[in-house]
Design a protein around this motif. Sequence first.
Motif, PDB file in Angstrom:
ATOM      1  N   LEU A  87       0.842  -1.197   0.000  1.00 31.73           N
ATOM      2  CA  LEU A  87       0.000   0.000   0.000  1.00 31.73           C
ATOM      3  C   LEU A  87       0.879   1.249   0.000  1.00 31.73           C
ATOM      4  O   LEU A  87       2.093   1.157  -0.134  1.00 31.73           O
ATOM      5  N   LYS A  88       0.234   2.403   0.174  1.00 34.05           N
ATOM      6  CA  LYS A  88       0.967   3.665   0.040  1.00 34.05           C
ATOM      7  C   LYS A  88       2.121   3.789   1.038  1.00 34.05           C
ATOM      8  O   LYS A  88       3.208   4.228   0.688  1.00 34.05           O
ATOM      9  N   THR A  89       1.882   3.383   2.298  1.00 31.98           N
ATOM     10  CA  THR A  89       2.927   3.585   3.302  1.00 31.98           C
ATOM     11  C   THR A  89       3.469   2.287   3.890  1.00 31.98           C
ATOM     12  O   THR A  89       4.321   2.332   4.777  1.00 31.98           O
ATOM     13  N   GLY A  90       2.975   1.154   3.416  1.00 30.33           N
ATOM     14  CA  GLY A  90       3.479  -0.070   4.039  1.00 30.33           C
ATOM     15  C   GLY A  90       3.187  -1.338   3.275  1.00 30.33           C
ATOM     16  O   GLY A  90       2.380  -1.350   2.347  1.00 30.33           O
ATOM     17  N   ILE A  91       3.880  -2.389   3.691  1.00 31.59           N
ATOM     18  CA  ILE A  91       3.664  -3.711   3.117  1.00 31.59           C
ATOM     19  C   ILE A  91       2.865  -4.505   4.144  1.00 31.59           C
ATOM     20  O   ILE A  91       3.180  -4.476   5.335  1.00 31.59           O
ATOM     21  N   TRP A  92       1.867  -5.219   3.687  1.00 31.35           N
ATOM     22  CA  TRP A  92       1.076  -6.059   4.586  1.00 31.35           C
ATOM     23  C   TRP A  92       1.209  -7.515   4.184  1.00 31.35           C
ATOM     24  O   TRP A  92       1.119  -7.853   3.004  1.00 31.35           O
ATOM     25  N   PHE A  93       1.432  -8.384   5.160  1.00 31.48           N
ATOM     26  CA  PHE A  93       1.407  -9.828   4.971  1.00 31.48           C
ATOM     27  C   PHE A  93       0.145 -10.315   5.678  1.00 31.48           C
ATOM     28  O   PHE A  93      -0.026 -10.048   6.869  1.00 31.48           O
ATOM     29  N   VAL A  94      -0.683 -11.034   4.962  1.00 28.54           N
ATOM     30  CA  VAL A  94      -1.903 -11.556   5.596  1.00 28.54           C
ATOM     31  C   VAL A  94      -2.047 -13.043   5.299  1.00 28.54           C
ATOM     32  O   VAL A  94      -2.025 -13.463   4.140  1.00 28.54           O
ATOM     33  N   SER A  95      -2.162 -13.836   6.358  1.00 34.96           N
ATOM     34  CA  SER A  95      -2.433 -15.269   6.193  1.00 34.96           C
ATOM     35  C   SER A  95      -3.622 -15.608   7.086  1.00 34.96           C
ATOM     36  O   SER A  95      -4.209 -14.720   7.709  1.00 34.96           O
ATOM     37  N   GLN A  96      -3.962 -16.891   7.153  1.00 37.54           N
ATOM     38  CA  GLN A  96      -5.061 -17.303   8.032  1.00 37.54           C
ATOM     39  C   GLN A  96      -4.775 -16.888   9.469  1.00 37.54           C
ATOM     40  O   GLN A  96      -5.655 -16.487  10.211  1.00 37.54           O
ATOM     41  N   GLU A  97      -3.498 -17.010   9.857  1.00 36.27           N
ATOM     42  CA  GLU A  97      -3.142 -16.792  11.264  1.00 36.27           C
ATOM     43  C   GLU A  97      -2.568 -15.421  11.570  1.00 36.27           C
ATOM     44  O   GLU A  97      -2.639 -14.961  12.702  1.00 36.27           O
ATOM     45  N   LYS A  98      -1.962 -14.782  10.568  1.00 35.88           N
ATOM     46  CA  LYS A  98      -1.201 -13.563  10.877  1.00 35.88           C
ATOM     47  C   LYS A  98      -1.591 -12.377  10.020  1.00 35.88           C
ATOM     48  O   LYS A  98      -1.996 -12.545   8.867  1.00 35.88           O
ATOM     49  N   GLN A  99      -1.454 -11.203  10.584  1.00 36.38           N
ATOM     50  CA  GLN A  99      -1.553  -9.954   9.833  1.00 36.38           C
ATOM     51  C   GLN A  99      -0.366  -9.098  10.266  1.00 36.38           C
ATOM     52  O   GLN A  99      -0.311  -8.648  11.401  1.00 36.38           O
ATOM     53  N   ILE A 100       0.581  -8.954   9.380  1.00 38.53           N
ATOM     54  CA  ILE A 100       1.802  -8.231   9.746  1.00 38.53           C
ATOM     55  C   ILE A 100       1.970  -7.028   8.826  1.00 38.53           C
ATOM     56  O   ILE A 100       1.843  -7.146   7.615  1.00 38.53           O
ATOM     57  N   SER A 101       2.271  -5.895   9.434  1.00 41.82           N
ATOM     58  CA  SER A 101       2.468  -4.682   8.647  1.00 41.82           C
ATOM     59  C   SER A 101       3.909  -4.208   8.788  1.00 41.82           C
ATOM     60  O   SER A 101       4.458  -4.178   9.893  1.00 41.82           O
ATOM     61  N   VAL A 102       4.513  -3.874   7.678  1.00 40.03           N
ATOM     62  CA  VAL A 102       5.866  -3.309   7.703  1.00 40.03           C
ATOM     63  C   VAL A 102       5.798  -1.936   7.040  1.00 40.03           C
ATOM     64  O   VAL A 102       5.688  -1.834   5.817  1.00 40.03           O
ATOM     65  N   PRO A 103       5.849  -0.861   7.839  1.00 40.56           N
ATOM     66  CA  PRO A 103       5.839   0.470   7.223  1.00 40.56           C
ATOM     67  C   PRO A 103       7.059   0.643   6.313  1.00 40.56           C
ATOM     68  O   PRO A 103       8.165   0.252   6.688  1.00 40.56           O
ATOM     69  N   LEU A 104       6.844   1.209   5.127  1.00 44.22           N
ATOM     70  CA  LEU A 104       7.963   1.368   4.185  1.00 44.22           C
ATOM     71  C   LEU A 104       9.088   2.190   4.782  1.00 44.22           C
ATOM     72  O   LEU A 104      10.256   1.958   4.510  1.00 44.22           O
ATOM     73  N   LYS A 105       8.743   3.163   5.641  1.00 45.24           N
ATOM     74  CA  LYS A 105       9.792   4.008   6.225  1.00 45.24           C
ATOM     75  C   LYS A 105      10.647   3.233   7.238  1.00 45.24           C
ATOM     76  O   LYS A 105      11.693   3.701   7.658  1.00 45.24           O
ATOM     77  N   GLU A 106      10.181   2.062   7.638  1.00 48.95           N
ATOM     78  CA  GLU A 106      10.947   1.234   8.573  1.00 48.95           C
ATOM     79  C   GLU A 106      11.740   0.138   7.856  1.00 48.95           C
ATOM     80  O   GLU A 106      12.376  -0.691   8.489  1.00 48.95           O
ATOM     81  N   VAL A 107      11.665   0.108   6.514  1.00 45.79           N
ATOM     82  CA  VAL A 107      12.416  -0.918   5.773  1.00 45.79           C
ATOM     83  C   VAL A 107      13.881  -0.497   5.706  1.00 45.79           C
ATOM     84  O   VAL A 107      14.218   0.545   5.157  1.00 45.79           O
ATOM     85  N   ALA A 108      14.741  -1.314   6.303  1.00 49.41           N
ATOM     86  CA  ALA A 108      16.159  -0.958   6.351  1.00 49.41           C
ATOM     87  C   ALA A 108      16.909  -1.495   5.140  1.00 49.41           C
ATOM     88  O   ALA A 108      17.816  -0.845   4.634  1.00 49.41           O
TER      89      ALA A 108
END
Lengths: 120, 273
Positions: free
Chosen positions: B118-139
């Motif tokens: 998305l505009k400000t982050g990457i989202w991983f979504v599975s049956q069990e997990k929803q994880i967000s990684v803001p693009l500004k936090e990508v090292a």
Amino acid sequence: MGRILIVDDTLFMRTLLKNILSSGGHEIVGEAEDGDIGVTKYKELKPDLVTMDVVMPKMNGIEALKAIKALDTNAKVIMCTAVGQEQMVKLAIKSGARGYIVKPFQAPKVLEEIGNVLGA
Amino acid sequence: MAEVPAKLEKDGSWVTSRIDIGNDGIILKDPWNVTVSYRSIIDLQKRGQVIILVATMPDKTERQYKIASVEKVLAILTKKVIMAANAYRIMAHFMSPAIRGGVLVTDAKWEKGAISVLKTGIWFVSQEKQISVPLKEVASLELTKRELQKKKLDVIKIDHLESGEVVTSFILCPLSTLQVLYNFLRDATKEMDMKGSELDQLDAQAAQVAMLIYSGMDTKSIENMLNLPPEELNAIYETLLKLKLVDVVMVRKEVQLTPKGVRYITDALKPPS
């Protein structure tokens, strides 16, 4: 708190690990700059835990790990490697490593991992 | 899904209201009284119990909606948005976190799900997990290989910051898709790339200092470990600051006693008469 032997070929990494581990209350009983010396020091010092670099001259970390496990099946060894060498993980775990640290690492997580392995 | 209670924010005030999470969009009741189609959503951020949605209006302007609700409702809404938002999206396997602070997460496993950028982050979504990684936090981003079921497969390795810890996650999908995703992410985070002229300003000692900062060492420890006088370490800090590689978190003072201070200490140490 544990008595720890640090095996790494770079002085910088040994010093860094020594600082981190000492700050966590651990005693650094020895240091070795290659796997061969690491195995010798293990026999001599009988540490509670060894941090073992994977890529080293003479005897690499995996060979040293196997040699230490042959001497003491209960030896607690945590492997330490650079980013990109994670494929060594399976080999190390198969050879008896209790944990795996990837460089660069952060002090609190390293201490947590060392604590977990020592407490296990 | 039936209407569920939620709090909605408008103009800085939170209103106890209701939302209806449908198949194509979400109905936000009072004070918005609007239907936001998932296709119009370009960004989603989650901060605690609040979800922030950004949607494109018909007149091309962007509008932000803040929704607070219980975790279960937010999880359902997140999944709906991730799967239908106006975003780059692929089905893939991901492992997150795989490494945390340099320590391998032993129970990490590959999960099958969707990855949405998305505009400000990457989202991983599975049956069990929803994880967000803001693009500004990508090292860092890297196309690399990882062994899975005795095969070496191409993966994207993402190092990102999470509550001050460096976390490594992996994405696995067919190589052609992986390359597109990698290029997309590289582009979205390109402002963090080091230019050649910037790299020229960093010598081996500066790199060692940066590594020690990464490991959590304080200034005094770095001085001792590298046997550096304070002035030299300060000069290295200035370079790192100039290159935006570090932030100042605290300014320590080095002080010496004044004559009044010396008298105070001298008096304090006198045996009681």
